[in-house]
Design an enzyme around this catalytic site. Sequence first.
Site, PDB file in Angstrom:
ATOM      1  N   CYS A  51      24.632 -30.649   1.953  1.00 42.64           N
ATOM      2  CA  CYS A  51      26.090 -30.576   1.839  1.00 42.64           C
ATOM      3  C   CYS A  51      26.643 -29.524   2.788  1.00 42.64           C
ATOM      4  CB  CYS A  51      26.510 -30.182   0.414  1.00 42.64           C
ATOM      5  SG  CYS A  51      25.856 -31.240  -0.886  1.00 42.64           S
ATOM      6  N   CYS A  55      31.373 -28.028  -0.443  1.00 44.83           N
ATOM      7  CA  CYS A  55      31.237 -29.263  -1.228  1.00 44.83           C
ATOM      8  C   CYS A  55      31.865 -29.086  -2.610  1.00 44.83           C
ATOM      9  CB  CYS A  55      29.775 -29.633  -1.368  1.00 44.83           C
ATOM     10  SG  CYS A  55      29.519 -31.217  -2.219  1.00 44.83           S
ATOM     11  N   ARG A  80      19.227 -36.216   2.829  1.00 42.54           N
ATOM     12  CA  ARG A  80      20.273 -37.152   3.234  1.00 42.54           C
ATOM     13  C   ARG A  80      21.640 -36.513   3.039  1.00 42.54           C
ATOM     14  NH1 ARG A  80      23.004 -38.922  -1.073  1.00 42.54           N
ATOM     15  NH2 ARG A  80      21.999 -39.061  -3.108  1.00 42.54           N
ATOM     16  N   CYS A  85      31.019 -34.776   0.237  1.00 41.11           N
ATOM     17  CA  CYS A  85      31.602 -33.857   1.227  1.00 41.11           C
ATOM     18  C   CYS A  85      31.350 -34.276   2.669  1.00 41.11           C
ATOM     19  CB  CYS A  85      31.082 -32.436   0.997  1.00 41.11           C
ATOM     20  SG  CYS A  85      29.318 -32.199   1.388  1.00 41.11           S
ATOM     21  N   ASP A 455      50.151 -12.980  34.748  1.00 37.47           N
ATOM     22  CA  ASP A 455      51.114 -14.028  34.398  1.00 37.47           C
ATOM     23  C   ASP A 455      52.470 -13.422  34.058  1.00 37.47           C
ATOM     24  OD1 ASP A 455      51.476 -16.995  33.439  1.00 37.47           O
ATOM     25  OD2 ASP A 455      52.277 -15.748  31.823  1.00 37.47           O
TER      26      ASP A 455
END
Length: 505
Positions: A51, A55, A80, A85, A455
């Site tokens: 996760c 999560c 896996r 989430c 600048d």
Amino acid sequence: MSFFREVLSVTPGRLTIVYEDTERCVRAVQSKDERFDGWFFTAVVTTGIYCRPSCPVVPPKVENMRFHPSAAAAQAAGFRACKRCRPNASPGSPQWNERADLVARAMRLIADGVVDREGVTGLAARLGYSVRQVERQVYAELGAGPLALARAQRAETARLLVETTRMPMGDVAHAAGFASLRTFNDTVRTVFALTPSELRSRAKGAEQASPGGLSLRLPFRKPLCPDNLFGHLAATAVPGVEEWRDGAYRRTLRLPHGHGVVSLRPTPDHIACRLNLTDLRDLAAATSRCRWLLDLDADPVAVDEQLAADPELAPLVAKNPGRRVPRTTDPDEFAVRAVLGQQVSTAAARTHAARLVLAHGTAIEDREGGLTHLFPLPQDLAGLDPETLAMPKSRRSTLLGLLDALTSGEVDLTVGGDWDRARAQLAGLRGFGPWTVETIAMRALGDPDAFVATDLGIKLAAEALGLPVKPAGLIERAERWRPWRAYAVQYLWATGDHAVNRIPA
């Protein structure tokens, strides 16, 4: 020093330090701190899933947590992706945009799809190292090699195509970069614990793309101030290539396998992204370039804490925290536009660029708006007649010198290039002073510490805030803003009343 700042101090290899610090990782998971999403991934040994730290499910027991520096490392360890989430869809690590070492450069190239197109051999050649050196250093920090990282990216691309299109699975496999349908099926099952068909069935309520089109959500770490980000892109938009339409910034994209048109619209918790691609194999590269353009993988908490420590900048940070640096989807294009913008107004720079686009750009069809061309490549402009340029002779010479350098490879501004080397290469060109070099470093190279001390807008802001106005004095004062001086520039510019500081009505 806050817990978050302490963990995310700016040092090479800090990602490894974060995921190896078990106590701090546990605290981040238990508090569901979304600021750590993308920094590390939490694997749960009892469930076999991994996760993101934020999560929403109840945090697992500490003894069941394992921490990994990348989604690919968690996958390689046999875990896996969580279906709640979606950890492989979290914001990317800020590391790859903040650093310029070998691993950071490699990760930017992998995100752009170089491994899928050219293999690890091509990746190493671009970096100027051996394959073994690249693999060793990437694995040491990410817990996975370039091939595994590219595989994880292909899996996420496949998920997007499966869930948001009606494409046949064979076409999805090809577009996501898999060598075969079998490899595609095996990877999806391994990463998501679902078959491709099951993934599609679960996403029945998701928005489906029109032919050739995809609708995505680009996540970011909060806070995000969209005013200067989209204001700058809209105010400097080159007609035909870019436009602001119906509350969204739109532009054409030149991609490895074709071209595309993207629409980017800010919302409170994500950037709504709509892509129309001529070749869906370019999805990963297009998404990566859009994230880079909007600086979506930035770490705004670390940036703002550092800048707010300066009493002169603190009120600016408190007023609109989370400013990002507007970048580009094409570094060579931006370098050309930077030269066109030397010592002229924003409107004049747009006019010069539009003339080049009409005369030398590649025509495209835009079914949803008023975009007409891709910005010309340096080689498209190689035979440019300087007499056709309505600008001083010295600037014509500067532009032609840049085009020669880009075409020959004398100057390398690619996403995996070396920032210091690119600066030196640019500085060696005729007509390239500090303003041009640092502007390109900030917006094309993505160096978070680039600083345009000369600048005019920065000088006016410095004077109003009581900061040193002369470049030498301002550079000395800006030492305390390092390594985030490019973000300090955004806060300083925001003190002026200019269109770049606000989203068009």
